[in-house]
Scaffold this motif. Structure first.
Motif, PDB file in Angstrom:
ATOM      1  N   PHE A  20       0.831  -1.207   0.000  1.00  0.00           N
ATOM      2  CA  PHE A  20       0.000   0.000   0.000  1.00  0.00           C
ATOM      3  C   PHE A  20       0.864   1.255   0.000  1.00  0.00           C
ATOM      4  N   PHE A  21       1.879   1.297   0.867  1.00  0.00           N
ATOM      5  CA  PHE A  21       2.726   2.488   0.943  1.00  0.00           C
ATOM      6  C   PHE A  21       3.536   2.679  -0.338  1.00  0.00           C
ATOM      7  N   ILE A  22       3.974   1.582  -0.948  1.00  0.00           N
ATOM      8  CA  ILE A  22       4.705   1.706  -2.215  1.00  0.00           C
ATOM      9  C   ILE A  22       3.780   2.264  -3.299  1.00  0.00           C
ATOM     10  N   LEU A  23       2.577   1.725  -3.387  1.00  0.00           N
ATOM     11  CA  LEU A  23       1.618   2.227  -4.370  1.00  0.00           C
ATOM     12  C   LEU A  23       1.253   3.684  -4.095  1.00  0.00           C
ATOM     13  N   PHE A  24       1.010   4.009  -2.839  1.00  0.00           N
ATOM     14  CA  PHE A  24       0.655   5.377  -2.471  1.00  0.00           C
ATOM     15  C   PHE A  24       1.813   6.331  -2.738  1.00  0.00           C
ATOM     16  N   GLY A  25       3.041   5.883  -2.475  1.00  0.00           N
ATOM     17  CA  GLY A  25       4.211   6.704  -2.761  1.00  0.00           C
ATOM     18  C   GLY A  25       4.397   6.949  -4.246  1.00  0.00           C
ATOM     19  N   MET A  26       4.053   5.957  -5.051  1.00  0.00           N
ATOM     20  CA  MET A  26       4.153   6.143  -6.501  1.00  0.00           C
ATOM     21  C   MET A  26       3.055   7.075  -6.999  1.00  0.00           C
ATOM     22  N   LEU A  27       1.865   6.980  -6.411  1.00  0.00           N
ATOM     23  CA  LEU A  27       0.779   7.865  -6.815  1.00  0.00           C
ATOM     24  C   LEU A  27       1.058   9.318  -6.436  1.00  0.00           C
ATOM     25  N   LEU A  28       1.810   9.519  -5.379  1.00  0.00           N
ATOM     26  CA  LEU A  28       2.152  10.875  -4.945  1.00  0.00           C
ATOM     27  C   LEU A  28       3.493  11.308  -5.533  1.00  0.00           C
ATOM     28  N   TYR A  29       3.678  10.996  -6.801  1.00  0.00           N
ATOM     29  CA  TYR A  29       4.845  11.430  -7.563  1.00  0.00           C
ATOM     30  C   TYR A  29       6.156  10.980  -6.936  1.00  0.00           C
ATOM     31  N   PHE A  30       6.215   9.690  -6.618  1.00  0.00           N
ATOM     32  CA  PHE A  30       7.427   9.057  -6.109  1.00  0.00           C
ATOM     33  C   PHE A  30       7.940   9.751  -4.845  1.00  0.00           C
ATOM     34  N   ASP A  31       7.082   9.815  -3.850  1.00  0.00           N
ATOM     35  CA  ASP A  31       7.471  10.356  -2.555  1.00  0.00           C
ATOM     36  C   ASP A  31       8.448   9.382  -1.902  1.00  0.00           C
ATOM     37  N   SER A  32       9.661   9.833  -1.679  1.00  0.00           N
ATOM     38  CA  SER A  32      10.725   8.928  -1.238  1.00  0.00           C
ATOM     39  C   SER A  32      10.483   8.385   0.170  1.00  0.00           C
ATOM     40  N   VAL A  33       9.841   9.137   1.038  1.00  0.00           N
ATOM     41  CA  VAL A  33       9.597   8.670   2.404  1.00  0.00           C
ATOM     42  C   VAL A  33       8.590   7.520   2.391  1.00  0.00           C
ATOM     43  N   LEU A  34       7.510   7.680   1.653  1.00  0.00           N
ATOM     44  CA  LEU A  34       6.510   6.610   1.571  1.00  0.00           C
ATOM     45  C   LEU A  34       7.078   5.366   0.895  1.00  0.00           C
ATOM     46  N   LEU A  35       7.867   5.556  -0.153  1.00  0.00           N
ATOM     47  CA  LEU A  35       8.468   4.410  -0.834  1.00  0.00           C
ATOM     48  C   LEU A  35       9.452   3.681   0.074  1.00  0.00           C
ATOM     49  N   ALA A  36      10.256   4.422   0.807  1.00  0.00           N
ATOM     50  CA  ALA A  36      11.215   3.807   1.720  1.00  0.00           C
ATOM     51  C   ALA A  36      10.491   3.040   2.827  1.00  0.00           C
ATOM     52  N   PHE A  37       9.443   3.655   3.378  1.00  0.00           N
ATOM     53  CA  PHE A  37       8.660   2.992   4.424  1.00  0.00           C
ATOM     54  C   PHE A  37       7.995   1.728   3.877  1.00  0.00           C
ATOM     55  N   GLY A  38       7.470   1.801   2.665  1.00  0.00           N
ATOM     56  CA  GLY A  38       6.861   0.625   2.048  1.00  0.00           C
ATOM     57  C   GLY A  38       7.868  -0.477   1.800  1.00  0.00           C
ATOM     58  N   ASN A  39       9.072  -0.124   1.373  1.00  0.00           N
ATOM     59  CA  ASN A  39      10.113  -1.131   1.154  1.00  0.00           C
ATOM     60  C   ASN A  39      10.495  -1.833   2.446  1.00  0.00           C
ATOM     61  N   ILE A  40      10.647  -1.054   3.517  1.00  0.00           N
ATOM     62  CA  ILE A  40      11.021  -1.643   4.806  1.00  0.00           C
ATOM     63  C   ILE A  40       9.908  -2.557   5.312  1.00  0.00           C
ATOM     64  N   LEU A  41       8.661  -2.134   5.181  1.00  0.00           N
ATOM     65  CA  LEU A  41       7.540  -2.974   5.606  1.00  0.00           C
ATOM     66  C   LEU A  41       7.453  -4.244   4.765  1.00  0.00           C
ATOM     67  N   PHE A  42       7.656  -4.132   3.454  1.00  0.00           N
ATOM     68  CA  PHE A  42       7.577  -5.293   2.575  1.00  0.00           C
ATOM     69  C   PHE A  42       8.654  -6.313   2.937  1.00  0.00           C
ATOM     70  N   LEU A  43       9.880  -5.866   3.104  1.00  0.00           N
ATOM     71  CA  LEU A  43      10.967  -6.794   3.414  1.00  0.00           C
ATOM     72  C   LEU A  43      10.811  -7.412   4.801  1.00  0.00           C
ATOM     73  N   SER A  44      10.385  -6.626   5.777  1.00  0.00           N
ATOM     74  CA  SER A  44      10.190  -7.199   7.109  1.00  0.00           C
ATOM     75  C   SER A  44       9.010  -8.171   7.119  1.00  0.00           C
ATOM     76  N   GLY A  45       7.980  -7.884   6.349  1.00  0.00           N
ATOM     77  CA  GLY A  45       6.860  -8.820   6.250  1.00  0.00           C
ATOM     78  C   GLY A  45       7.265 -10.125   5.598  1.00  0.00           C
ATOM     79  N   LEU A  46       8.122 -10.047   4.599  1.00  0.00           N
ATOM     80  CA  LEU A  46       8.621 -11.265   3.958  1.00  0.00           C
ATOM     81  C   LEU A  46       9.394 -12.118   4.947  1.00  0.00           C
ATOM     82  N   VAL A  47      10.172 -11.482   5.804  1.00  0.00           N
ATOM     83  CA  VAL A  47      10.912 -12.215   6.830  1.00  0.00           C
ATOM     84  C   VAL A  47       9.949 -12.878   7.801  1.00  0.00           C
ATOM     85  N   PHE A  48       8.883 -12.187   8.182  1.00  0.00           N
ATOM     86  CA  PHE A  48       7.908 -12.772   9.096  1.00  0.00           C
ATOM     87  C   PHE A  48       7.165 -13.943   8.454  1.00  0.00           C
TER      88      PHE A  48
END
Length: 132
Positions: A20-48
């Motif tokens: 969701f955060f990656i998609l939302f970050g892309m919709l908001l013209y590649f907002d780097s904070v949202l994309l970074a937060f989405g990446n961290i959540l995605f990778l940590s979720g994969l580990v879980f």
């Protein structure tokens, strides 16, 4: 029905929020904070979901090192606030990493055609595209 442990449920939620955060970050013209937060959540979720050891062995297999380097390099570049270049590198790495999974996913989507309502819809779409 597949049973999930509590850690896997948490991981599924983290992956969902990450997407969701990656998609939302892309919709908001590649907002780097949202994309970074989405990446961290995605990778940590994969580990879980699959565990730390299996995640590490998945990413660092010899045949997947190129995709891993592009994907993790893209994450690092997004964290350095160059979101467009980072997302391009991540996309290439994602496709390289999950290349073997795509036929399974498309096969699953093909089996959705066996559902009566969807098969009628797909049939109508096929008829309308053949008329053009």
């Amino acid at each position: 029905m597949v049973t999930l442990s509590d850690f896997q449920r948490i991981g599924l939620g983290l992956v969902g929020f990450g997407a969701f955060f990656i998609l939302f970050g892309m919709l908001l013209y590649f907002d780097s904070v949202l994309l970074a937060f989405g990446n961290i959540l995605f990778l940590s979720g994969l580990v879980f979901i699959i565990g730390l050891r299996r995640t590490f062995t998945f990413f660092f297999q010899r045949q997947k090192l190129k995709g891993t380097s592009f994907f993790l390099g893209g994450v690092l570049i997004v964290l350095m606030r160059w979101p467009i270049l980072g997302m391009l590198l991540e996309a290439y790495g994602f496709v390289s990493l999950f290349r073997s999974f795509f036929p399974v996913a498309f096969g699953f989507l093909g089996s959705l055609g066996n559902i009566p309502i969807l098969s009628k819809l797909l049939q109508k779409l096929g008829e309308s595209s053949s008329m053009v």
